[in-house]
Design a protein around this motif. Structure first.
Motif, mmCIF file in Angstrom:
data_model
loop_
_atom_site.group_PDB
_atom_site.id
_atom_site.type_symbol
_atom_site.label_atom_id
_atom_site.label_comp_id
_atom_site.label_asym_id
_atom_site.label_seq_id
_atom_site.Cartn_x
_atom_site.Cartn_y
_atom_site.Cartn_z
ATOM 1 N N ALA A 1 0.854 -1.190 0.000
ATOM 2 C CA ALA A 1 0.000 0.000 0.000
ATOM 3 C C ALA A 1 0.888 1.238 0.000
ATOM 4 O O ALA A 1 2.107 1.150 0.186
ATOM 5 N N MET A 2 0.251 2.376 -0.175
ATOM 6 C CA MET A 2 0.920 3.651 0.078
ATOM 7 C C MET A 2 0.746 3.938 1.559
ATOM 8 O O MET A 2 -0.381 3.896 2.071
ATOM 9 N N TYR A 3 1.845 4.230 2.224
ATOM 10 C CA TYR A 3 1.810 4.491 3.656
ATOM 11 C C TYR A 3 1.972 5.991 3.905
ATOM 12 O O TYR A 3 2.901 6.616 3.389
ATOM 13 N N TYR A 4 1.084 6.517 4.731
ATOM 14 C CA TYR A 4 1.052 7.940 5.027
ATOM 15 C C TYR A 4 1.321 8.197 6.508
ATOM 16 O O TYR A 4 0.776 7.521 7.376
ATOM 17 N N CYS A 5 2.110 9.215 6.749
ATOM 18 C CA CYS A 5 2.329 9.720 8.096
ATOM 19 C C CYS A 5 1.297 10.805 8.369
ATOM 20 O O CYS A 5 0.955 11.583 7.468
ATOM 21 N N ALA A 6 0.791 10.848 9.591
ATOM 22 C CA ALA A 6 -0.207 11.842 9.963
ATOM 23 C C ALA A 6 0.089 12.390 11.352
ATOM 24 O O ALA A 6 0.618 11.672 12.211
ATOM 25 N N ALA A 7 -0.274 13.655 11.549
ATOM 26 C CA ALA A 7 -0.039 14.297 12.836
ATOM 27 C C ALA A 7 -1.271 15.095 13.247
ATOM 28 O O ALA A 7 -1.945 15.697 12.401
ATOM 29 N N ALA A 8 -1.556 15.093 14.518
ATOM 30 C CA ALA A 8 -2.694 15.825 15.054
ATOM 31 C C ALA A 8 -2.228 17.021 15.865
ATOM 32 O O ALA A 8 -1.148 17.001 16.449
ATOM 33 N N ASP A 9 -3.062 18.041 15.914
ATOM 34 C CA ASP A 9 -2.763 19.224 16.720
ATOM 35 C C ASP A 9 -3.275 19.012 18.143
ATOM 36 O O ASP A 9 -4.131 19.765 18.627
ATOM 37 N N GLY A 10 -2.755 17.994 18.777
ATOM 38 C CA GLY A 10 -3.178 17.704 20.134
ATOM 39 C C GLY A 10 -3.239 16.214 20.381
ATOM 40 O O GLY A 10 -2.803 15.417 19.559
ATOM 41 N N LEU A 11 -3.793 15.865 21.529
ATOM 42 C CA LEU A 11 -3.921 14.460 21.907
ATOM 43 C C LEU A 11 -5.275 13.943 21.437
ATOM 44 O O LEU A 11 -6.304 14.537 21.729
ATOM 45 N N ARG A 12 -5.239 12.824 20.744
ATOM 46 C CA ARG A 12 -6.464 12.233 20.205
ATOM 47 C C ARG A 12 -6.571 10.791 20.682
ATOM 48 O O ARG A 12 -5.699 9.979 20.423
ATOM 49 N N THR A 13 -7.630 10.506 21.394
ATOM 50 C CA THR A 13 -7.823 9.158 21.906
ATOM 51 C C THR A 13 -9.195 8.636 21.517
ATOM 52 O O THR A 13 -10.114 9.399 21.192
ATOM 53 N N ASN A 14 -9.305 7.354 21.562
ATOM 54 C CA ASN A 14 -10.553 6.667 21.252
ATOM 55 C C ASN A 14 -10.816 5.714 22.408
ATOM 56 O O ASN A 14 -10.015 4.811 22.660
ATOM 57 N N CYS A 15 -11.919 5.952 23.117
ATOM 58 C CA CYS A 15 -12.203 5.165 24.313
ATOM 59 C C CYS A 15 -13.233 4.088 24.012
ATOM 60 O O CYS A 15 -14.251 4.356 23.378
#
Length: 131
Positions: A90-104
């Motif tokens: 596959a094509m692999y992508y790097c990603a960044a968030a402007d903060g902390l992102r969680t999934n509970c």
């Protein structure tokens, strides 16, 4: 302006390993969420691994084979991939968030693997695994 530049992709045989790198500029490292996503032809982009602070999460297909890590001193995110399979192509992508992102879920919170939670994206690096 945030820039994410991936490298490390290539063509390998099944069972071999690759390490992807993502160098970030204009982005404050630290505990903010970062992740790796991938997209194969004809398929939707999917989360592979993410890291938020000291917490990580992986797609089921990646557990036990992939390891995400970050070196804040180098502004670099890594994805160590072992025991690669043709379906990892596959094509692999790097990603960044402007903060902390969680999934509970189930009373526990994990680093998010949701595409919508990430604000900045790299151009991608191709990984091809032959059988």
């Amino acid at each position: 302006q945030v820039e994410l530049v991936e490298s490390g992709g290539g063509s390998v045989q099944a069972g071999e390993s690759l390490r992807l790198s993502c160098v970030a500029s204009g982005y404050t490292f630290g505990r903010s969420s970062m992740g790796w996503f991938r997209q194969a032809p004809g398929r939707e982009r999917e989360g592979v691994a993410s890291i938020t602070g000291g917490s990580t999460d992986y797609a089921e297909s990646a557990k036990g084979r992939f390891t995400i890590s970050r070196d804040n001193s180098k502004n670099t995110l890594y994805l160590q991939m072992s025991s690669l399979k043709p379906e990892d192509s596959a094509m692999y992508y790097c990603a960044a968030a402007d903060g902390l992102r969680t999934n509970c879920r189930g009373g526990q919170c994990f680093s998010s693997l949701r595409e919508i939670d990430f604000d900045h994206w790299g151009q991608g690096t191709q990984v091809t695994v032959s059988s």
